[in-house]
Design an enzyme around this catalytic site. Structure first.
Site, PDB file in Angstrom:
ATOM      1  N   ASP A 234      -9.684  15.721 -15.966  1.00 21.34           N
ATOM      2  CA  ASP A 234     -10.077  17.018 -16.542  1.00 21.34           C
ATOM      3  C   ASP A 234      -9.661  17.072 -18.013  1.00 21.34           C
ATOM      4  O   ASP A 234      -8.466  17.107 -18.313  1.00 21.34           O
ATOM      5  CB  ASP A 234      -9.397  18.129 -15.718  1.00 21.34           C
ATOM      6  CG  ASP A 234      -9.869  19.515 -16.104  1.00 21.34           C
ATOM      7  OD1 ASP A 234     -10.555  19.657 -17.127  1.00 21.34           O
ATOM      8  OD2 ASP A 234      -9.536  20.462 -15.361  1.00 21.34           O
ATOM      9  N   HIS A 326     -20.786  21.153 -12.669  1.00 17.07           N
ATOM     10  CA  HIS A 326     -19.971  21.821 -13.689  1.00 17.07           C
ATOM     11  C   HIS A 326     -20.253  21.262 -15.088  1.00 17.07           C
ATOM     12  O   HIS A 326     -20.393  22.030 -16.036  1.00 17.07           O
ATOM     13  CB  HIS A 326     -18.492  21.657 -13.314  1.00 17.07           C
ATOM     14  CG  HIS A 326     -17.539  22.356 -14.214  1.00 17.07           C
ATOM     15  ND1 HIS A 326     -17.424  23.735 -14.256  1.00 17.07           N
ATOM     16  CD2 HIS A 326     -16.653  21.878 -15.124  1.00 17.07           C
ATOM     17  CE1 HIS A 326     -16.491  24.061 -15.143  1.00 17.07           C
ATOM     18  NE2 HIS A 326     -16.011  22.952 -15.690  1.00 17.07           N
TER      19      HIS A 326
HETATM   20  C1  HEM Z   1     -10.403  25.643 -12.207  1.00 14.16           C
HETATM   21  C2  HEM Z   1     -11.397  25.663 -13.066  1.00 14.16           C
HETATM   22  C3  HEM Z   1     -12.010  24.443 -13.681  1.00 14.16           C
HETATM   23  C4  HEM Z   1     -11.968  23.142 -13.283  1.00 14.16           C
HETATM   24  C5  HEM Z   1     -11.301  22.576 -12.035  1.00 14.16           C
HETATM   25  C6  HEM Z   1     -12.689  22.368 -14.255  1.00 14.16           C
HETATM   26  C7  HEM Z   1     -12.875  21.003 -14.198  1.00 14.16           C
HETATM   27  C8  HEM Z   1     -13.598  20.259 -15.117  1.00 14.16           C
HETATM   28  C9  HEM Z   1     -13.845  18.853 -15.039  1.00 14.16           C
HETATM   29  C10 HEM Z   1     -13.319  17.942 -13.928  1.00 14.16           C
HETATM   30  C11 HEM Z   1     -14.603  18.498 -16.085  1.00 14.16           C
HETATM   31  C12 HEM Z   1     -15.173  17.090 -16.384  1.00 14.16           C
HETATM   32  C13 HEM Z   1     -14.316  16.271 -17.287  1.00 14.16           C
HETATM   33  C14 HEM Z   1     -14.202  16.815 -18.677  1.00 14.16           C
HETATM   34  O1  HEM Z   1     -15.065  16.613 -19.542  1.00 14.16           O
HETATM   35  O2  HEM Z   1     -13.176  17.487 -18.915  1.00 14.16           O
HETATM   36  C15 HEM Z   1     -14.835  19.688 -16.861  1.00 14.16           C
HETATM   37  C16 HEM Z   1     -15.561  19.754 -18.021  1.00 14.16           C
HETATM   38  C17 HEM Z   1     -15.715  20.875 -18.786  1.00 14.16           C
HETATM   39  N1  HEM Z   1     -15.315  22.152 -18.465  1.00 14.16           N
HETATM   40 FE1  HEM Z   1     -14.300  22.690 -16.835  1.00 14.16          FE
HETATM   41  N2  HEM Z   1     -13.157  23.216 -15.228  1.00 14.16           N
HETATM   42  C18 HEM Z   1     -12.756  24.494 -14.926  1.00 14.16           C
HETATM   43  C19 HEM Z   1     -13.021  25.636 -15.633  1.00 14.16           C
HETATM   44  C20 HEM Z   1     -13.688  25.680 -16.826  1.00 14.16           C
HETATM   45  C21 HEM Z   1     -13.916  26.867 -17.601  1.00 14.16           C
HETATM   46  C22 HEM Z   1     -13.446  28.270 -17.233  1.00 14.16           C
HETATM   47  C23 HEM Z   1     -14.589  26.502 -18.724  1.00 14.16           C
HETATM   48  C24 HEM Z   1     -15.055  27.337 -19.867  1.00 14.16           C
HETATM   49  C25 HEM Z   1     -15.404  28.598 -19.780  1.00 14.16           C
HETATM   50  C26 HEM Z   1     -14.803  25.071 -18.635  1.00 14.16           C
HETATM   51  C27 HEM Z   1     -15.435  24.314 -19.594  1.00 14.16           C
HETATM   52  C28 HEM Z   1     -15.646  22.966 -19.506  1.00 14.16           C
HETATM   53  C29 HEM Z   1     -16.315  22.203 -20.541  1.00 14.16           C
HETATM   54  C30 HEM Z   1     -16.828  22.742 -21.862  1.00 14.16           C
HETATM   55  C31 HEM Z   1     -16.388  20.890 -20.069  1.00 14.16           C
HETATM   56  C32 HEM Z   1     -16.998  19.695 -20.786  1.00 14.16           C
HETATM   57  C33 HEM Z   1     -18.471  19.666 -20.442  1.00 14.16           C
HETATM   58  C34 HEM Z   1     -19.212  18.535 -21.133  1.00 14.16           C
HETATM   59  O3  HEM Z   1     -19.263  17.426 -20.574  1.00 14.16           O
HETATM   60  O4  HEM Z   1     -19.750  18.771 -22.208  1.00 14.16           O
HETATM   61  N3  HEM Z   1     -14.257  24.616 -17.459  1.00 14.16           N
HETATM   62  N4  HEM Z   1     -14.206  20.752 -16.251  1.00 14.16           N
END
Ligand code: HEM
Length: 417
Positions: A234, A326
């Site tokens: 993440d 996601h």
């Molecule tokens: C418990 C809640 C969440 C979990 C478990 C989670 C998990 C992840 C994971 C596993 C990734 C893929 C790896 C990475 O690029 O970091 C990701 C990407 C991302 N997440 Fe989350 N996330 C959560 C909440 C959020 C929230 C609330 C936001 C924004 C409002 C967010 C925004 C993003 C963004 C911008 C990416 C990158 C997307 C891309 O590839 O361009 N996430 N998240």
């Protein structure tokens, strides 16, 4: 006489001198603190650790500079432990009170982050292992009201718009002042937290405290992307400190002049239902995000850094990275709608029938919360398979003032004058 009496008296003396020095002569924190130290001839200006060995171990002695254009704790590689605290100001605290509080906070943070005990530190032995300690301050709407500065409050400070997925609990929302206290050692964080809260006692009450953690420093290679408690890699696609994008999207924006060098901060407390997640098979888990669990590679790639191919289709014509995943939903074609994520895991003691009470302290920095954070959260609100297992239960937004020089204090560009 109990052993803490002299220290308590010293602290009272410290604050009186600090306040008198500041108020009577209109001088800066450093001079006021000089006065304070002059009043306590028993303690030298540079407080040497009075007891305990110097940190011998690998990371204990590491320090992050406190003074500078930006506050520490944002560009700093995330430390293993981070505690977020919101304070509510007491009724009688006005702009002068806020200046006094921020001068005291600045002095405490400057000392502790360099491995020097705070003034009249009640446990100086705990103040000598900085372990990359950073203390970052933020201002909620209450600071602007009390300081009579609402005319220069960025429009995005205050509660976020309501989202359908939110199940916010009042006890985790909002606040007048934010402290982000982070270090690679939990004892360091605990001690800094206690010193700051003791100093804040006559100015503010604690509204909420949210401790978080990543893997222990040294347990994996520096720079490894963190894992959340679902086991996912993440933080892969993120802004990088030192790049032009970071400069523009974190330190830039169209904020009032006093914010120059500052940024915006969002903390979302997001519960991750591990008990429910347990019932999902591995392919389902990977599909929900669009990346594999072992390396964090996109489902269309082999290593973490591979670019996802959102056009790729399976043999029967479905997208390899599902429409509801996601990463597909969080991503945007608009390069200005990006944020810097600096998140921590939380893991509370479960009670009753629950085996876990865990989640993410989703912390993000962005120059403009409305233009950068909100559109992403809106898209995730509309569609994101992860929503089946995650629930936002707390939400807070703060303006992060710029850093300061050694003879200044955090918040002076807003509060002084
Ligand atoms: C418990 C809640 C969440 C979990 C478990 C989670 C998990 C992840 C994971 C596993 C990734 C893929 C790896 C990475 O690029 O970091 C990701 C990407 C991302 N997440 Fe989350 N996330 C959560 C909440 C959020 C929230 C609330 C936001 C924004 C409002 C967010 C925004 C993003 C963004 C911008 C990416 C990158 C997307 C891309 O590839 O361009 N996430 N998240």
């Amino acid at each position: 006489m109990t052993s803490d009496q002299p220290t308590t008296a010293g602290r009272r003396l410290s604050r009186r001198h600090l306040l008198l020095g500041g108020a009577a002569a209109g001088i800066g924190a450093a001079s006021a603190i000089g006065i304070d130290l002059a009043g306590r001839s028993s303690q030298p200006a540079s407080v040497a650790p009075t007891a305990g060995p110097a940190p011998a171990a690998a990371h204990g002695g590491e320090t992050v500079p406190f003074f500078g254009v930006h506050q520490a704790g944002i560009e700093t590689p995330p430390q293993a432990h981070g505690t977020f605290i919101a304070l509510d100001l007491r009724d009688d605290v006005d702009r002068a009170g806020l200046i006094r509080l921020m001068k005291i906070f600045t002095d405490d943070a400057a000392r502790l982050s360099q491995g020097t005990p705070a003034l009249a530190d009640s446990e100086p032995e705990l103040g000598v292992i900085p372990a990359a300690l950073t203390i970052t301050f933020g201002f909620g709407p209450g600071v602007f009201t009390r300081a009579a500065r609402t005319q220069v409050m960025p429009g995005w400070v205050g509660p976020l718009p309501a989202f359908g997925v939110d199940r916010l609990e009042e006890k985790w929302n909002d606040g007048d002042l934010l402290l982000q206290i982070a270090a690679d050692d939990p004892v360091t964080v605990a001690h800094a937290t206690r010193m700051l809260l003791k100093d804040a006692r006559s100015f503010a009450r604690v509204r909420w405290t949210q401790p978080g953690f990543r893997r222990a420093r040294g347990s994996e290679k520096p720079g490894t992307t963190m894992r959340n408690l679902f086991g996912q890699v993440d933080g892969t696609v993120n802004l990088e400190p030192g790049t032009a994008d970071f400069e523009h999207l974190v330190w830039g924006g169209n904020n009032p002049d006093w914010m120059h060098g500052g940024t915006g901060f969002v903390l979302r407390r997001i519960e991750m239902n591990l008990d429910k997640w347990d019932r999902l098979d591995r392919p389902g888990r990977e599909a929900s995000v669009g990346r594999t669990l072992d390396t964090g590679a996109p489902l269309t790639g082999t290593v973490e850094s591979d670019e996802p191919d959102f056009e790729a289709k399976t043999a029967i014509g479905f997208p390899v990275i599902p429409e509801f995943s996601h990463i597909r939903r969080a991503r945007t074609d608009n390069p200005d709608e990006r944020i810097f994520r600096r998140t921590y895991n939380y893991d509370e003691v479960p009670t009753g029938d629950r085996v876990s009470d865990s989640g993410l302290l989703f912390a993000s920095f962005q120059a403009d919360v409305t233009k950068q954070f909100v559109p992403i959260q809106k898209r995730l609100d509309e569609l994101d398979l992860l929503n089946k297992w995650i629930t936002p239960i707390g939400s807070a937004v703060f303006a992060i003032p710029p850093g300061c020089a050694a003879d200044g204090y955090i918040g002076e560009t807003l509060l002084a004058g």
